[in-house]
Design an enzyme around this catalytic site. Structure first.
Site, short mmCIF file in Angstrom:
data_model
loop_
_atom_site.label_atom_id
_atom_site.label_comp_id
_atom_site.label_asym_id
_atom_site.label_seq_id
_atom_site.Cartn_x
_atom_site.Cartn_y
_atom_site.Cartn_z
N ASP A 162 -1.41 -1.82 10.72
CA ASP A 162 -1.72 -1.70 9.29
C ASP A 162 -2.44 -2.93 8.73
OD1 ASP A 162 -0.54 0.76 9.28
OD2 ASP A 162 1.26 0.16 8.17
N LYS A 197 0.85 -1.20 0.00
CA LYS A 197 0.00 0.00 0.00
C LYS A 197 0.88 1.24 0.00
CE LYS A 197 1.08 1.14 4.39
NZ LYS A 197 1.76 2.42 4.81
#
Length: 408
Positions: free
Chosen positions: A228, A101
């Protein structure tokens, strides 16, 4: 296919032949096998027919060598048998894409009583990722992990093993795995590669256990592994708050085909060291929701790609600041925005897949990691798919290598 060879004087033995002598047993050898051509040497070439049709007659071919081939096609009952086998056969192998990401913007909004910081960030999955290959292990005690990358821990310090242990703890299941990690995402890059691996492992474990729990449960559990990790159970774009574990799915705010380039120097940024140097009074005062709204309405631009961790990261790694400045100076409008992702040390240039020329020419940057990428999402109830054009590194074709951990 049964080929019976008859010579002019006697009958030869019967054979089952395939052109390259390789039988692919996955998912089912009976399925999708159609005879498209047959040569005079008795070798068969398989086409792409989805079903095996009942022949109206036998085909007899006489070759120059005076051999007779009797070609006999199986009937529809074979296809019905294949349906039963496919339905009842347990899942034993699974290959999954594990994408990373970027943080399009990252605001640090407050210091928490538990010592962590509250953040507000636009997370988005991108097309660079690792490949994870899972296979059921006969072990009843431990998983076995191997990888193509040096320096990656292969024991329970690895987030993949942590994720599998967590799944077994939460569900009471007892399946263990051989896992091979084909690593493409660099470590210490601010790209969430390890977090993605953990989420992918949770998804895989659930598939091997007939989707015993919901995605929502997987997402909630995953916050125990890292802040995350829950994001990767979004659809690919999310507004994340808290420590990052509060995930609000959003529609992709920008077109998925916008190109970007990732440039990461060999040096990594320690997240702990970056936060140690972080000062709340040195952050931006931009409202993160206003940043999100502006990106959704006007697209990505330099003024909205704010990362409050850049300043402390540049103190930890001064060369990273120089790299960003040089990219901006050399780009001459090539990029819509240039910014650091996460806590570093990857610099992202959005708007072009090509790095500036100095990256190739300057000896100081000969060892940087380079990859082009674009934004990525996933379909509901499916995991992320590796784009056909992904080319940062070729996935390993050999899953039968020696595993680095022994199986008990």
């Amino acid at each position: 296919l049964v080929h019976t060879y008859l010579s002019t004087t006697k009958m030869a033995s019967s054979h089952i032949l395939c052109h390259n002598n390789v039988f692919n047993l996955s998912p089912n050898p009976f399925r999708n096998r159609g005879l498209s051509s047959l040569n005079s040497n008795g070798f068969c070439f398989f086409g792409s027919k989805s079903r095996i049709s009942r022949p109206s007659s036998l085909k007899i071919v006489v070759s120059e060598r005076r051999q007779v081939e009797i070609v006999y096609d199986a009937d529809e009952r074979i296809n019905k048998l294949a349906d039963v086998v496919d339905k009842e056969a347990p899942l034993s192998r699974l290959t999954l894409f594990s994408p990373c990401k970027i943080n399009v913007f990252l605001r640090i909004t407050s210091k928490r009583e538990d010592g962590y910081h509250d953040l507000a960030s636009l997370f988005h999955v991108i097309s660079l990722g690792d490949v994870l290959k899972f296979s059921l292990s006969p072990s009843t005690k431990k998983d076995s992990l191997s990888t193509n990358a040096s320096g990656v821990p292969l024991d329970d310090r690895n987030l993949i093993i942590k994720a599998l242990n967590l799944y077994r703890k939460k569900t009471g299941t007892n399946k263990y795995f051989w896992i091979h990690l084909d690593k493409k995402v660099p470590t210490g890059a601010g790209l969430g590669g390890g977090s993605s691996n953990a989420a992918t492992a949770l998804w895989a474990a659930n598939q091997f256990n007939d989707c015993l729990v919901t995605e929502k449960e997987l997402q909630e559990w995953s916050s125990e592994i890292g802040s995350d990790v829950p994001f990767f159970f979004s659809q690919g774009a999310a507004y994340c708050t808290g420590r990052g574990e509060v995930v609000q799915d959003i529609l992709p705010p920008v077109p998925l085909n916008i190109p970007m380039v990732l440039i990461k120097p060999p040096e990594a940024c320690s997240t702990a060291e970056v936060y140690k140097r972080f000062r709340l009074d040195k952050t931006s005062n931009s409202d993160p929701l206003q940043l999100l709204h502006k990106i959704s309405s006007d697209g990505i631009s330099q003024d909205v790609c704010i990362n409050d961790l850049e300043l402390p990261a540049f103190e930890v790694l001064p060369s990273l600041k120089r790299l960003k400045q040089r990219i901006i100076a050399a780009s001459r409008g090539q990029y819509d925005a240039v910014f650091m992702s996460g806590s570093g040390s990857t610099i992202v240039g959005v708007g072009s897949p090509d790095p500036p020329q100095f990256i190739y020419d300057d000896e100081d940057y000969k060892d940087v990691f380079l990859s082009e990428a674009n934004f990525l999402t996933r379909e509901a109830n499916e995991w992320y798919k590796e784009p056909a054009s992904a080319s940062a590194c070729s996935p390993s074709d050999d899953f039968s290598r020696n595993f680095s951990s022994s199986v008990e």
